[in-house]
Design an enzyme around this catalytic site. Structure first.
Site, short mmCIF file in Angstrom:
data_model
loop_
_atom_site.label_atom_id
_atom_site.label_comp_id
_atom_site.label_asym_id
_atom_site.label_seq_id
_atom_site.Cartn_x
_atom_site.Cartn_y
_atom_site.Cartn_z
CB SER A 161 37.72 42.80 124.15
OG SER A 161 38.85 42.85 123.29
CG HIS A 177 36.41 38.76 123.00
ND1 HIS A 177 35.64 37.90 122.26
CD2 HIS A 177 37.00 39.59 122.10
CE1 HIS A 177 35.72 38.21 120.98
NE2 HIS A 177 36.55 39.24 120.85
CG ASP A 184 39.79 40.89 120.12
OD1 ASP A 184 38.93 40.28 119.45
OD2 ASP A 184 39.52 41.74 120.99
CG MET A 219 43.77 41.50 115.78
SD MET A 219 43.68 43.26 116.12
CE MET A 219 42.02 43.38 116.77
CG HIS A 261 37.28 37.59 117.39
ND1 HIS A 261 36.94 38.93 117.46
CD2 HIS A 261 37.05 37.22 116.11
CE1 HIS A 261 36.53 39.34 116.27
NE2 HIS A 261 36.59 38.33 115.43
CG MET A 266 39.67 39.22 113.96
SD MET A 266 39.62 40.72 114.96
CE MET A 266 40.15 40.05 116.53
CG MET A 312 33.35 41.41 113.39
SD MET A 312 34.15 41.34 114.99
CE MET A 312 34.71 43.03 115.24
N GLY A 320 39.97 44.99 113.82
CA GLY A 320 41.36 45.42 113.76
C GLY A 320 41.76 46.31 114.93
N GLY A 354 37.98 50.54 120.42
CA GLY A 354 37.62 51.95 120.55
C GLY A 354 36.95 52.57 119.35
CG ASP A 356 34.17 41.80 119.14
OD1 ASP A 356 34.43 42.79 119.84
OD2 ASP A 356 35.03 41.00 118.72
N GLY A 357 32.42 44.97 119.20
CA GLY A 357 32.81 46.24 118.60
C GLY A 357 31.91 47.37 119.02
N GLY A 408 35.61 46.05 125.05
CA GLY A 408 37.02 46.33 125.33
C GLY A 408 37.19 47.63 126.07
CB SER A 409 37.51 51.15 124.92
OG SER A 409 36.83 50.82 123.75
C1 DX5 Z 1 38.01 44.45 117.18
C2 DX5 Z 1 37.99 43.37 118.23
C3 DX5 Z 1 37.18 43.71 119.41
C4 DX5 Z 1 37.66 44.93 120.15
C5 DX5 Z 1 36.49 45.56 120.81
O1 DX5 Z 1 38.65 43.99 116.06
O2 DX5 Z 1 37.51 42.15 117.70
O3 DX5 Z 1 37.04 42.60 120.30
O4 DX5 Z 1 38.63 44.65 121.11
O5 DX5 Z 1 36.91 46.77 121.38
P1 DX5 Z 1 35.86 47.90 121.74
O6 DX5 Z 1 34.90 47.29 122.72
O7 DX5 Z 1 36.70 48.97 122.33
O8 DX5 Z 1 35.20 48.29 120.46
ZN ZN Z 2 36.95 40.46 119.16
#
Ligand code: DX5
Ligand code: ZN
Length: 226
Positions: A9, A34, A36, A38, A67, A69, A138, A143, A146, A174-175, A196-197
């Site tokens: 991500s 991926h 995101d 927002m 994705h 949001m 999710m 949002g 991490g 995801d998350g 992501g992280s």
């Molecule tokens: C959160 C996002 C995720 C996010 C995941 O709203 O949809 O894709 O980047 O990040 P990690 O893997 O760090 O939870």
């Molecule tokens: Zn996402």
């Protein structure tokens, strides 16, 4: 079993060199990017829009999993399709016309995904299973990257996997996905793991090892490696 995919991500990338970090994550073994999106309205954070995404689309040939949001979502679907999305996922909670959004995505020639937040039951997506190629559960409240993985969502993922059995649908989590949580995700029935992280920590030299650690944990839980 459907193929396992690891999706970095890029919300967790260094935004001052977004294209470069994206390329590095894909060269390090990511399967799909991926993305995101927002809007500061559907979720309490703002990331970037379709023009920024389009500007980095050329750094890899691998698919872009977008994705969304955002709410409303329908006015922006075409822009993300033109910006290089291969999969476009909309939230079931984002508006009253989920079925229309999914039909629009397929009409644009893209794979359609539906996402649900941790507090939304799987019954929200049951009526649209004929219209989706991917279901995203999710495991954090959307949002921010991490955040801590919400384990009880995995019971719902198991029910989603049962609902989707026999259909051509990928199940994405995801998350909070890490080398520590990946095994539980695939055991519950997910085959697309967004991280992501856990991918971007430590800078570009660490990406390959980070991705390999998640993949190894997932493959071993799937019985693919000893
Ligand atoms: C959160 C996002 C995720 C996010 C995941 O709203 O949809 O894709 O980047 O990040 P990690 O893997 O760090 O939870
Ligand atoms: Zn996402």
């Amino acid at each position: 079993m459907r193929p396992l995919k690891i999706l970095p991500s890029i919300l967790a990338a260094d935004f001052s060199r977004l294209g470069d970090d994206t390329r590095a994550a894909m060269e390090a073994g990511g399967d799909l990017v991926h993305v995101d999106i927002m809007d500061g309205h559907f979720v309490p954070n703002i990331s970037f829009g379709p023009d920024v995404m389009r500007s980095i689309r050329g750094v890899t040939d691998k698919p872009f999993d977008v994705h969304l949001m955002i709410s409303p979502v329908d006015p922006y679907l075409e822009a993300f399709a033109k910006g290089g999305a291969d999969i476009i996922t909309v939230h079931a909670e984002a508006g009253p016309h989920l079925h229309r959004s999914l039909q629009t995505i397929r009409g644009l020639g893209k794979r359609a995904g539906v996402a649900i937040n941790p507090g939304t039951p799987e019954s929200a997506i049951e009526p649209v299973l004929d219209d989706v190629d991917l279901v995203l559960a999710m495991t954090v409240n959307p949002g921010f990257g991490g955040q801590k993985f919400i384990y009880p969502v995995l019971d719902k993922v198991r029910r989603i996997a049962a609902m989707c059995a026999g259909r051509d649908i990928d199940i994405e989590i995801d998350g909070g996905v890490t080398a520590q949580t990946a095994a539980a995700c695939v055991t519950a029935g997910a085959n697309y793991l967004v991280a992501g992280s856990a991918v971007f920590k430590g800078g570009q030299n660490a990406f390959a090892g980070n991705i390999a650690a998640i993949r190894k944990a997932a493959e071993s839980a799937r019985g693919e490696i000893a």
